[in-house]
Each structure stands twice: as structure tokens, then as C-alpha cells.
Design an enzyme around this catalytic site. Structure first.
Site, short mmCIF file in Angstrom:
data_model
loop_
_atom_site.label_atom_id
_atom_site.label_comp_id
_atom_site.label_asym_id
_atom_site.label_seq_id
_atom_site.Cartn_x
_atom_site.Cartn_y
_atom_site.Cartn_z
N HIS A 168 42.36 78.50 14.09
CA HIS A 168 42.64 78.68 12.66
C HIS A 168 41.35 78.81 11.85
O HIS A 168 41.38 79.24 10.71
CB HIS A 168 43.50 77.54 12.13
CG HIS A 168 42.80 76.22 12.02
ND1 HIS A 168 42.93 75.22 12.95
CD2 HIS A 168 41.99 75.71 11.07
CE1 HIS A 168 42.22 74.17 12.59
NE2 HIS A 168 41.64 74.44 11.44
N ASP A 199 45.20 76.41 19.60
CA ASP A 199 44.30 76.34 18.45
C ASP A 199 42.83 76.28 18.86
O ASP A 199 42.04 75.50 18.33
CB ASP A 199 44.64 75.13 17.57
CG ASP A 199 44.11 75.28 16.15
OD1 ASP A 199 43.52 76.33 15.86
OD2 ASP A 199 44.27 74.35 15.35
N SER A 277 37.14 70.95 11.56
CA SER A 277 37.84 71.79 12.53
C SER A 277 36.86 72.43 13.50
O SER A 277 35.88 73.05 13.10
CB SER A 277 38.60 72.89 11.80
OG SER A 277 39.72 72.37 11.16
#
Length: 587
Positions: A168, A199, A277
């Protein structure tokens, strides 16, 4: 993660995980538009305009052994040795040294501490900051794209001149750049693979200067409960590297909100914020044990973050190496029911010593449909017995959903399944494939398809499309018919799609049809509509006097063929639409 998922738009006490990345610019510089930057499923992103007040965490300060009356004792691997209590009843994990080993302990401890510190510094040097410019497709107006925006996140180096980050973090990327720790130079990166389900994304940099003095990260084994973890990255609140510490608090099958899948995951209590992230999670030896990717945000919880563990990471890496591209995680194409009821087990013909789960439905396009049947009882997978609640033994004192065994396989691998079919035990060899949803959870970077005739805009339904049309609360706002197909319907063929009239571009030719919005097209001139490409082909080649579209709820649209096709040209020019159909429908 278990429990009922919260539906956005209603206040609920259920907790929802969130993906974590840090947008740096937005459309019109309006912070409110950041909410949907990486929204996936029914998940909301962190509001980066909100000031976060959290209890400060950090690594324990080093203890000066010379000033300590009772210096800590370390073993050769640098672990502090904890003695048992006075009564000898409670033994804390770790070998307890005897008196003869305590003499040289301070010297060994100092050397080991320096080695650990050096390894941690080297590991942190492998962490990079990821800058990405995104250009999302406009699914409501599929012939154009939205205004670009930027974000920043984290990543780290692995062997083979590659970099890992979250999928993402680079979704709908236009340009990706990387910056090393302590450097003022951004290097242009190339995206090698994007694993939507897990992911994870893999990048590389062609510039040799980027790799000078850089060391690849080492991967460790799956940690155990209460193991110390340190999350490193570039989160909100500053431009330099950030370190937060905690422990592993849970290991189970988690909901990966970006990929709308369920895979093995770690729950930790280290603070993970926007921008973390893609950053690595280290153990106390400076070895990577996971990738930070989402967190739980709720007024009643604090510091609950989630990490992609090494088994999932290695599956992604080996999948790319084995197949030359990412192929995904296979599934067992069945829906199953727990067999905890004694009466249910008896009715299914199970013996007292037999355990398993009952098959409710089978995906008609899955290879399993050739051998398995509804009401079969799956007793084991690859020789591992399945319990009545659908779990299998994992580690000492732990059980995990048997889907973990399936996720360890690769696309195209065979699996040995033992089932109880008509009171008879049968073994099958099943070839595992990835899942094909009737309404896809992701477009995976593919531009949306569309077809326009007489101002009627036809397109296909996906979760991103529903989110574009109805917002994050699409589960409450979208038409019931579409939600029913999203949640319960199974595709009957590999190329089946849900085709809808997205909107009607008003013109004289379509008077009376202006209010048709997101209504499914069932048939055209009496022929069933299988997918958008078949519909476009039938309309383009139609020589009948009328174009007749059968919609759901027995609604119909009828147009004169010649006038409809002639009016399409003017309508496209009025709305500055370059083509009556997307490129994928032209081939």
C-alpha cells in the site's frame, strides 16, 4: 483478527486495524482528503492532522556494571540470565548460571553488549525512507485519473540488491524514490513486484552509489510470545529514523486489511504510526522478524500494532524468485462449517475419534470442485489432522486456523486432503490455485474498464469501485443487490463479471433514463451478459433495429441502434472523453 468487523458509518465498539503510511502532500493541500489515500476494505486511515499523545516507549538504558551492586549476568549470546525465585517454584526462561560461571560474566557481558549494539546500528543503516508519487484511477469516471499526491513510508534492504516495503506504500505509483539514513540524496527506484494479498512490495535501485556501504538485512525465525521487538522506520513527527520497542503479544491468523485476506501475523505493543509502513521489526539481536504494516486505532486501546512475520515474507520472496513474478497465496476453494456439535457429527456419520470441518460450498471454478462435494468432512490437510473448530496444532500451547497450512503452499502446488465422503474415508490430491472473486477486492493496478453507448456508461463492479461511489461506508450505502453478490455469490466462470450502468450522460437520445445509477445489466437483446467485453462486442456488432438492455428488477432500456451509435460521437466530444471504450476492450 477475529470478532465482528466494524462497518464504517456506524458507531461501534469493535476495533478496526489500519494501514499506516504518511502522506506528505494532498489534493488542494486539504488534510481532509488524506483519509482515503490508502483506504482499503472497510478501513479508515489515521488522521495525520491529529496530535497523538502516547506513553513514551524506548529501549532500556544500558546499565553500567561497575556502578551496580548486583550486575546483570549475560550468557555467551548476550541474554541476561534470570535466576529462579527464592522458593524455586517459578523458573523464568533462560539458563541459570552456577556460581563458577559468574566470575568472568561481567567481561563477557561487556563484549557481547558491544557486539549487539554494533549489529543493531548496522541493521538500522539498512532502513530507508520511501517517497512515492501516486496517481489513482478515477473509478467513477474511468476514462481519467485523479490528481496525483505524495506519501512517505519506510523500507529496508535485503539480499540481491532489493528493497522491501508495503504494497500500500507504492499502490498506484507513478514514481518511487529511496533515501538512505543520513543521506541527502533520493535515488530513483524500480518496482519489481507487488504482493497485494500479503501487503509487500519489492523494489530495486539501478544506481550503484545507492548500494555502497549498505548491508542486507538478515531474517530470523518466527518469534515467540513475550519476545522483545523493535520497530524502526520514519513515522510521523520528524524526518529522522525512529525506534520504538515492545514485545510480541499475540501470534495468529490476522485480517490483512489492504489485501482483504487472512494470513499469519504478529501483534505487538510497540507504537506504530503513520509512516512506519514497510519498516522492519527486529528482535533483540538485530535480526529482522517482520514488517510493520497496520495498527489498531480506537479510543479504548493503546499501542496495538501488527507485523507481517518472516514466513509470509519468505513466501513472497521465494514466490517471486521461483516464478519470476508474484503469483499470490493459494486457497482451498471451499467454505466450511465447524463440527463442534455432537449431533451434527453423528448425523454426518463421524466416529467418536474423528474430527474435522464440514464443507458448505465449493467454488465452482476451483480445482477442488472436481473431487470434493458439499457436506464432505475434511479430516486432514497434508497429513495434519484438523480439529472440529478448524484449527491445527501450531507450537507448544498454541493452535492456529488450518488456513495457515494452505498459505504455506505456492500456486500450482498439490496438497493431500483426507475427507469423509458418504461415511467413507477418501484421500485426494488437489492442485491449489489463487482465489477468483466475482467482485474483486482489488484492481491490482489495472486501469478500469468502461464502455459508452448513447451516454450510458457501462463498467464492472469491484470493491474499489464501490468505495469510489459510496465512500468508506459502502457496506451500508451500496445497493443491497451488489452487497449480496459481494458477500455471498461465487463466480461460475473465470471471466465472469458484474456489469452495471454506472451513470447516464444526459443527452436527447437517453431522455427518461437519467436516473439509472449502478444498476446491473442482465442481458442484451435476449443474450446473457457474461462480462463487459462480451457486452461491448455484442453492441458494436448489433445490426438489429433496437438495442435492448435487460436490467435487474425487470427494468429495460431500449434505444434505436443507428441513432444511438450516431449520438455517441457527440456525447463523447461534449464530455471530453477520448474513446467510447477502454483499451482492454479494443483488443
Amino acid at each position: 483478527m477475529g470478532g465482528t468487523k466494524r462497518k464504517i458509518g456506524r458507531k461501534s465498539e469493535n476495533f478496526t486495524p489500519e494501514t499506516l503510511d504518511l502522506p506528505t502532500t494532498s489534493k488542494n493541500n486539504n488534510p481532509a482528503t488524506l483519509d482515503d489515500v490508502f483506504s482499503v476494505g472497510n478501513v479508515e486511515l489515521i488522521d495525520n492532522t491529529t496530535t497523538l499523545h502516547r506513553r513514551r516507549r524506548g529501549r532500556p538504558k544500558k546499565v553500567n556494571n561497575e556502578n551496580c551492586d548486583n550486575p546483570p549476568v549475560r550468557s555467551a549470546d548476550g541474554q541476561v540470565q534470570r535466576p529462579i525465585d527464592n522458593g524455586g517454584d517459578l523458573a523464568v526462561p533462560g539458563d541459570v548460571l552456577d556460581a563458577t560461571m559468574l566470575v568472568d560474566a561481567p567481561v563477557e557481558a561487556g563484549l557481547t553488549w558491544e557486539n549487539e549494539s554494533a549489529s543493531m546500528v548496522t541493521a538500522m543503516d539498512a532502513v530507508v525512507k520511501v517517497f512515492c508519487v501516486h496517481t489513482e484511477p478515477n473509478l467513477s469516471l474511468p476514462w481519467q485519473r485523479k490528481r496525483q499526491y505524495s506519501s512517505s513510508s519506510s523500507g529496508f534492504l535485503i539480499s540481491g540488491r532489493r528493497v522491501l516495503t508495503n504494497a500500500h506504500s507504492v499502490e498506484h505509483y507513478t514514481q518511487v524514490k529511496l533515501k538512505k539514513r543520513g543521506s541527502d540524496t533520493k535515488y530513483l527506484a524500480t518496482v519489481l513486484a507487488i504482493g497485494t494479498e500479503c501487503d509487500i512490495a519489492m523494489l530495486t535501485v539501478d544506481d550503484d552509489a545507492f548500494w555502497q556501504g549498505m548491508s542486507a538485512m538478515e531474517f530470523g525465525d518466527l518469534p515467540t510470545l513475550q519476545d522483545a521487538v523493535t520497530v524502526v522506520g520514519y513515522p510521523i513527527g520528524g524526518d529522522t529514523i525512529s525506534v520504538t520497542s515492545g514485545v510480541v503479544s499475540r501470534i495468529e491468523i490476522l485480517s490483512y486489511v489492504h489485501g482483504s485476506t487472512e494470513l499469519l501475523g504478529l501483534q505487538i505493543d510497540a507504537a506504530i504510526n503513520s509512516g512506519n509502513s514497510g519498516g522492519p521489526a527486529f528482535n533483540d539481536k538485530g535480526i529482522c522478524v517482520g514488517i510493520a504494516f497496520q495498527s489498531l486505532k480506537h479510543e479504548d486501546v493503546e499501542n496495538i500494532g501488527y507485523v507481517i512475520p518472516t514466513p509470509v515474507i519468505m513466501h513472497f520472496i521465494q514466490d517471486c524468485e521461483k516464478n519470476g513474478a508474484y503469483t499470490g497465496f493459494p486457497i482451498l476453494g471451499v467454505e466450511w462449517q465447524k463440527m463442534e456439535s455432537p449431533d451434527l457429527r453423528m448425523a454426518m456419520g463421524m466416529k467418536h475419534d474423528q474430527k474435522g470441518v464440514r464443507i458448505r460450498r465449493i467454488d465452482p471454478i476451483a480445482p477442488e470442485s472436481m473431487v470434493l462435494k458439499p457436506s464432505d468432512v475434511i479430516l486432514s490437510f497434508d497429513g495434519v489432522d484438523i480439529a472440529n473448530d478448524g484449527t491445527v496444532p501450531f507450537r507448544h500451547g498454541e493452535r492456529i486456523a488450518f488456513s495457515y497450512l494452505v498459505s504455506q503452499k505456492y500456486t500450482g502446488d498439490n496438497a493431500r486432503i483426507k475427507v469423509l465422503q458418504n461415511s467413507e474415508i477418501i484421500n485426494f490430491d488437489v492442485k491449489l490455485e489463487t482465489h477468483k472473486r466475482l467482485i474483486p477486492a482489488h484492481n491490482k493496478g489495472v486501469p478500469p474498464s468502461y464502455f459508452i453507448i448513447a451516454g450510458f456508461v457501462f463498467t464492472t463492479v469491484s470493491v474499489p469501485y464501490l468505495r469510489s461511489e459510496y465512500g468508506k461506508g459502502y457496506e451500508c450505502e451500496a445497493p443491497i443487490k451488489l452487497l449480496d453478490k459481494l458477500l455471498h455469490w461465487l463466480p461460475q466462470s473465470l471471466d465472469e463479471q458484474i456489469v452495471v450502468i454506472s451513470q447516464v450522460l444526459v443527452a436527447d437520445i437517453n431522455i427518461g433514463y437519467e436516473d439509472i445509477v449502478n444498476t446491473q445489466v442482465v442481458a442484451f437483446n435476449g443474450k446473457p451478459v457474461k462480462n463487459l467485453k462480451s457486452l461491448a462486442s455484442m453492441v458494436e456488432s448489433c445490426d438489429d433495429e433496437f438495442l435492448k438492455f435487460d436490467l435487474e428488477y425487470q427494468q429495460i432500456v431500449v434505444l434505436r441502434t443507428k441513432t444511438a451509435k450516431a449520438a455517441t460521437v457527440d456525447i463523447l466530444a461534449t464530455h471530453c472523453i477520448p474513446s467510447a471504450m477502454s483499451d482492454d476492450l479494443k483488443s
